[in-house]
Design a protein around this motif. Sequence first.
Motif, PDB file in Angstrom:
ATOM      1  N   GLY A 132      -1.661   6.933  18.335  1.00  0.00           N
ATOM      2  CA  GLY A 132      -0.942   7.108  17.077  1.00  0.00           C
ATOM      3  C   GLY A 132      -1.847   6.894  15.875  1.00  0.00           C
ATOM      4  O   GLY A 132      -1.766   7.621  14.877  1.00  0.00           O
ATOM      5  N   GLU A 133      -2.726   5.895  15.951  1.00  0.00           N
ATOM      6  CA  GLU A 133      -3.695   5.668  14.872  1.00  0.00           C
ATOM      7  C   GLU A 133      -4.606   6.876  14.707  1.00  0.00           C
ATOM      8  O   GLU A 133      -4.863   7.324  13.585  1.00  0.00           O
ATOM      9  CB  GLU A 133      -4.546   4.439  15.169  1.00  0.00           C
ATOM     10  N   ILE A 134      -5.090   7.399  15.817  1.00  0.00           N
ATOM     11  CA  ILE A 134      -5.969   8.569  15.765  1.00  0.00           C
ATOM     12  C   ILE A 134      -5.216   9.758  15.184  1.00  0.00           C
ATOM     13  O   ILE A 134      -5.741  10.488  14.341  1.00  0.00           O
ATOM     14  CB  ILE A 134      -6.529   8.882  17.173  1.00  0.00           C
ATOM     15  N   TYR A 135      -3.982   9.954  15.618  1.00  0.00           N
ATOM     16  CA  TYR A 135      -3.157  11.051  15.107  1.00  0.00           C
ATOM     17  C   TYR A 135      -2.977  10.925  13.597  1.00  0.00           C
ATOM     18  O   TYR A 135      -3.127  11.895  12.861  1.00  0.00           O
ATOM     19  CB  TYR A 135      -1.797  11.049  15.815  1.00  0.00           C
ATOM     20  N   ALA A 140      -4.063  12.677   8.167  1.00  0.00           N
ATOM     21  CA  ALA A 140      -4.419  12.361   6.785  1.00  0.00           C
ATOM     22  C   ALA A 140      -5.611  13.190   6.328  1.00  0.00           C
ATOM     23  O   ALA A 140      -5.643  13.672   5.196  1.00  0.00           O
ATOM     24  CB  ALA A 140      -4.734  10.869   6.651  1.00  0.00           C
ATOM     25  N   ARG A 141      -6.582  13.377   7.205  1.00  0.00           N
ATOM     26  CA  ARG A 141      -7.756  14.173   6.840  1.00  0.00           C
ATOM     27  C   ARG A 141      -7.402  15.644   6.693  1.00  0.00           C
ATOM     28  O   ARG A 141      -7.937  16.328   5.828  1.00  0.00           O
ATOM     29  CB  ARG A 141      -8.858  13.993   7.872  1.00  0.00           C
ATOM     30  N   VAL A 142      -6.509  16.152   7.542  1.00  0.00           N
ATOM     31  CA  VAL A 142      -6.110  17.554   7.462  1.00  0.00           C
ATOM     32  C   VAL A 142      -5.337  17.811   6.174  1.00  0.00           C
ATOM     33  O   VAL A 142      -5.518  18.838   5.518  1.00  0.00           O
ATOM     34  CB  VAL A 142      -5.269  17.954   8.696  1.00  0.00           C
ATOM     35  N   LYS A 143      -4.505  16.878   5.785  1.00  0.00           N
ATOM     36  CA  LYS A 143      -3.706  17.031   4.566  1.00  0.00           C
ATOM     37  C   LYS A 143      -4.501  16.709   3.312  1.00  0.00           C
ATOM     38  O   LYS A 143      -3.976  16.779   2.225  1.00  0.00           O
ATOM     39  CB  LYS A 143      -2.462  16.142   4.632  1.00  0.00           C
ATOM     40  N   SER A 146      -7.038  10.344   2.259  1.00  0.00           N
ATOM     41  CA  SER A 146      -8.187   9.541   2.664  1.00  0.00           C
ATOM     42  C   SER A 146      -7.713   8.413   3.549  1.00  0.00           C
ATOM     43  O   SER A 146      -6.529   8.130   3.640  1.00  0.00           O
ATOM     44  CB  SER A 146      -8.909   8.988   1.442  1.00  0.00           C
ATOM     45  N   LYS A 147      -8.657   7.750   4.163  1.00  0.00           N
ATOM     46  CA  LYS A 147      -8.344   6.644   5.058  1.00  0.00           C
ATOM     47  C   LYS A 147      -8.344   5.318   4.316  1.00  0.00           C
ATOM     48  O   LYS A 147      -8.321   4.262   4.919  1.00  0.00           O
ATOM     49  CB  LYS A 147      -9.400   6.610   6.167  1.00  0.00           C
ATOM     50  N   SER A 148      -8.374   5.354   2.996  1.00  0.00           N
ATOM     51  CA  SER A 148      -8.456   4.114   2.229  1.00  0.00           C
ATOM     52  C   SER A 148      -7.171   3.330   2.349  1.00  0.00           C
ATOM     53  O   SER A 148      -6.133   3.856   2.705  1.00  0.00           O
ATOM     54  CB  SER A 148      -8.748   4.426   0.754  1.00  0.00           C
ATOM     55  N   ALA A 149      -7.258   2.071   2.019  1.00  0.00           N
ATOM     56  CA  ALA A 149      -6.104   1.179   2.122  1.00  0.00           C
ATOM     57  C   ALA A 149      -5.031   1.603   1.131  1.00  0.00           C
ATOM     58  O   ALA A 149      -5.333   2.110   0.056  1.00  0.00           O
ATOM     59  CB  ALA A 149      -6.533  -0.256   1.848  1.00  0.00           C
ATOM     60  N   PRO A 150      -3.762   1.375   1.428  1.00  0.00           N
ATOM     61  CA  PRO A 150      -2.691   1.726   0.517  1.00  0.00           C
ATOM     62  C   PRO A 150      -2.762   0.871  -0.737  1.00  0.00           C
ATOM     63  O   PRO A 150      -3.366  -0.192  -0.757  1.00  0.00           O
ATOM     64  CB  PRO A 150      -1.408   1.438   1.314  1.00  0.00           C
ATOM     65  N   ALA A 151      -2.102   1.362  -1.779  1.00  0.00           N
ATOM     66  CA  ALA A 151      -2.105   0.646  -3.050  1.00  0.00           C
ATOM     67  C   ALA A 151      -1.483  -0.725  -2.877  1.00  0.00           C
ATOM     68  O   ALA A 151      -0.597  -0.929  -2.063  1.00  0.00           O
ATOM     69  CB  ALA A 151      -1.321   1.447  -4.088  1.00  0.00           C
ATOM     70  N   ALA A 152      -1.967  -1.679  -3.647  1.00  0.00           N
ATOM     71  CA  ALA A 152      -1.462  -3.044  -3.564  1.00  0.00           C
ATOM     72  C   ALA A 152      -0.019  -3.078  -4.026  1.00  0.00           C
ATOM     73  O   ALA A 152       0.355  -2.379  -4.958  1.00  0.00           O
ATOM     74  CB  ALA A 152      -2.320  -3.964  -4.419  1.00  0.00           C
TER      75      ALA A 152
END
Length: 197
Positions: A132-135, A140-143, A146-152
């Motif tokens: 699921g993490e890989i998916y 996210a990359r296809v859309k 980015s893989k960055s952390a979500p906003a605080a």
Amino acid sequence: MKNGIVRFAALYVFDVAVLLLIGLLLPGVSVGWNALWAAVILTLAALFVKPLLAGAFRRSAAKSAADRTKTGEKVVQYVLVYLVELIIWVLTVWLSGVRASGFWAFVLPPLALLFGWMIYDQIDDRLRAKAGEIYDTVQARVKGGSKSAPAAPASAAAPASAAAPASAAEAAETRAAREELHDGLTPEQRRMLDELG
């Protein structure tokens, strides 16, 4: 759809490994690179054919269950499970490049598959979580994400004194949610069951 893809991918990877082990350990069974295609067949059979066959066999055996002893019923259940695995193995050999020659090449691999799927059931949750993490990463990359952390969260911007009670409340909610995940009960349902017992 994500659940289906993740479930298929996790089982596929596991089936490739099991097929390669069967090919290595059992004489008379030749797998090689055919494991990649055979795992597709095996995974589809495990997800769709196996439940249908198992259900049909169980319904058939249930008609005469009253005539058998407890031990006899267990033996019938084990034989039915083995027959389902045997049918899936024959389908896999028939529809893929896997070669099985000799009596033991058809008798032992279903037992290996059964043993492999018992192990898979034990590690299924971890495999699905990783898949699921890989998916999610790929999606996210296809859309274009980015893989960055979500906003605080907004509570992080508040002063420390206001954030402490909010994080304590969040921790209590998180703890309650984790407990609920383990048994599927809400705190109220858990309390009611405790009062009954």
